[in-house]
Write a protein that holds these residues in place. Sequence first.
Motif, mmCIF file in Angstrom:
data_model
loop_
_atom_site.group_PDB
_atom_site.id
_atom_site.type_symbol
_atom_site.label_atom_id
_atom_site.label_comp_id
_atom_site.label_asym_id
_atom_site.label_seq_id
_atom_site.Cartn_x
_atom_site.Cartn_y
_atom_site.Cartn_z
ATOM 1 N N SER A 1 0.825 -1.068 -0.065
ATOM 2 C CA SER A 1 -0.041 0.114 -0.123
ATOM 3 C C SER A 1 0.973 1.275 -0.105
ATOM 4 N N LEU A 2 1.783 1.232 0.732
ATOM 5 C CA LEU A 2 2.702 2.544 0.779
ATOM 6 C C LEU A 2 3.484 2.529 -0.447
ATOM 7 N N LEU A 3 3.941 1.438 -1.046
ATOM 8 C CA LEU A 3 4.421 1.685 -2.395
ATOM 9 C C LEU A 3 3.444 2.070 -3.426
ATOM 10 N N ALA A 4 2.228 1.638 -3.548
ATOM 11 C CA ALA A 4 1.188 1.918 -4.469
ATOM 12 C C ALA A 4 0.926 3.481 -4.289
ATOM 13 N N LEU A 5 0.682 3.812 -3.048
ATOM 14 C CA LEU A 5 0.320 5.236 -2.858
ATOM 15 C C LEU A 5 1.459 6.213 -3.227
ATOM 16 N N VAL B 1 3.991 5.491 -5.378
ATOM 17 C CA VAL B 1 4.327 5.639 -6.984
ATOM 18 C C VAL B 1 3.124 6.226 -7.768
ATOM 19 N N GLY B 2 1.751 5.606 -7.199
ATOM 20 C CA GLY B 2 0.544 6.321 -7.797
ATOM 21 C C GLY B 2 0.421 7.776 -7.665
ATOM 22 N N VAL B 3 0.841 8.431 -6.651
ATOM 23 C CA VAL B 3 0.696 9.883 -6.694
ATOM 24 C C VAL B 3 1.883 10.604 -7.705
ATOM 25 N N VAL B 4 3.184 9.874 -7.709
ATOM 26 C CA VAL B 4 4.100 10.472 -8.518
ATOM 27 C C VAL B 4 3.352 10.366 -10.116
ATOM 28 N N MET B 5 2.840 9.007 -10.366
ATOM 29 C CA MET B 5 2.638 8.948 -11.696
ATOM 30 C C MET B 5 1.093 9.852 -12.069
ATOM 31 N N ALA B 6 0.455 10.198 -10.961
ATOM 32 C CA ALA B 6 -0.652 11.025 -11.286
ATOM 33 C C ALA B 6 0.021 12.598 -11.621
ATOM 34 N N SER C 1 -0.597 0.590 -7.988
ATOM 35 C CA SER C 1 -0.398 2.100 -8.209
ATOM 36 C C SER C 1 -0.973 2.468 -9.412
ATOM 37 N N SER C 2 -1.311 1.734 -10.424
ATOM 38 C CA SER C 2 -1.743 2.488 -11.522
ATOM 39 C C SER C 2 -3.378 2.693 -11.104
ATOM 40 N N PHE C 3 -4.088 2.207 -10.525
ATOM 41 C CA PHE C 3 -5.525 2.557 -10.202
ATOM 42 C C PHE C 3 -5.354 3.694 -9.143
ATOM 43 N N ILE C 4 -4.373 3.808 -8.140
ATOM 44 C CA ILE C 4 -4.138 4.895 -7.369
ATOM 45 C C ILE C 4 -3.713 6.052 -8.347
ATOM 46 N N CYS C 5 -3.131 5.856 -9.158
ATOM 47 C CA CYS C 5 -3.003 7.104 -10.146
ATOM 48 C C CYS C 5 -3.868 7.380 -10.660
ATOM 49 N N GLU C 6 -5.004 6.941 -11.211
ATOM 50 C CA GLU C 6 -6.326 7.395 -11.742
ATOM 51 C C GLU C 6 -7.146 8.001 -10.980
ATOM 52 N N ALA C 7 -7.170 7.318 -9.625
ATOM 53 C CA ALA C 7 -7.999 7.865 -8.674
ATOM 54 C C ALA C 7 -7.540 9.157 -8.261
#
Length: 214
Positions: free
Chosen positions: A26-30, A32-37, A96-102
Amino acid sequence: MDVLTQNFALYGEGFWGTVRLTVYASLLALAVGVVMAGFRVAPVAALRGVGTAWVTVLRNTPLTLLFFAMLLGLPRFGVALPFELFAVLALGCYTSSFICEAVRSGINTVPAGQGEAARSLGMTFGQTLGTVVLPQAFRTVIAPIGSTLIALAKNSAIAGSFSVVELLSTYKTLSENGYNVIWSFVWIALGYLILTLAISGLFHVLERRWGVAR
């Protein structure tokens, strides 16, 4: 109850393994997801391309295939890591890809004038995103991110098929020892229910405190 009481240590080890996977991934996903967003909305075309490619590839790749790619592909390039870390990378990158889109959808809810005002004050894109846009966007995406992390917790069950100690993997030992299949899965399901309810409760608190009233 005998299945649980006689194998409490085994269940505990599996449950703790699932918790570790969920927290670290979860920490990694958050992160990376924010960076990719940020990449997805960046004014630089190359960064937008990286963000788009990341989301497109990972969202359309089966998670099991991603596990195989991590566990079998990375060692060919000299990357030797514990199986649990490979699982964290697979789960974290996929989610992270789903976090990014959110997060990107939350960014799009922030009025464009907010960013324009920040840039008129001389703030860079990074400063505008980090101090003006993302704090406002976060308030609108608490619930979607919570749902995504709940899905991550359940997806962690795949790691058990790749020699990672987690909750579902306890079934193998219980089956070999001749315990009732139905009750073995009942207690495993209860473990996942406890974990997902804890995540849901945490994000419910966050939403009540910081979420946007609808």
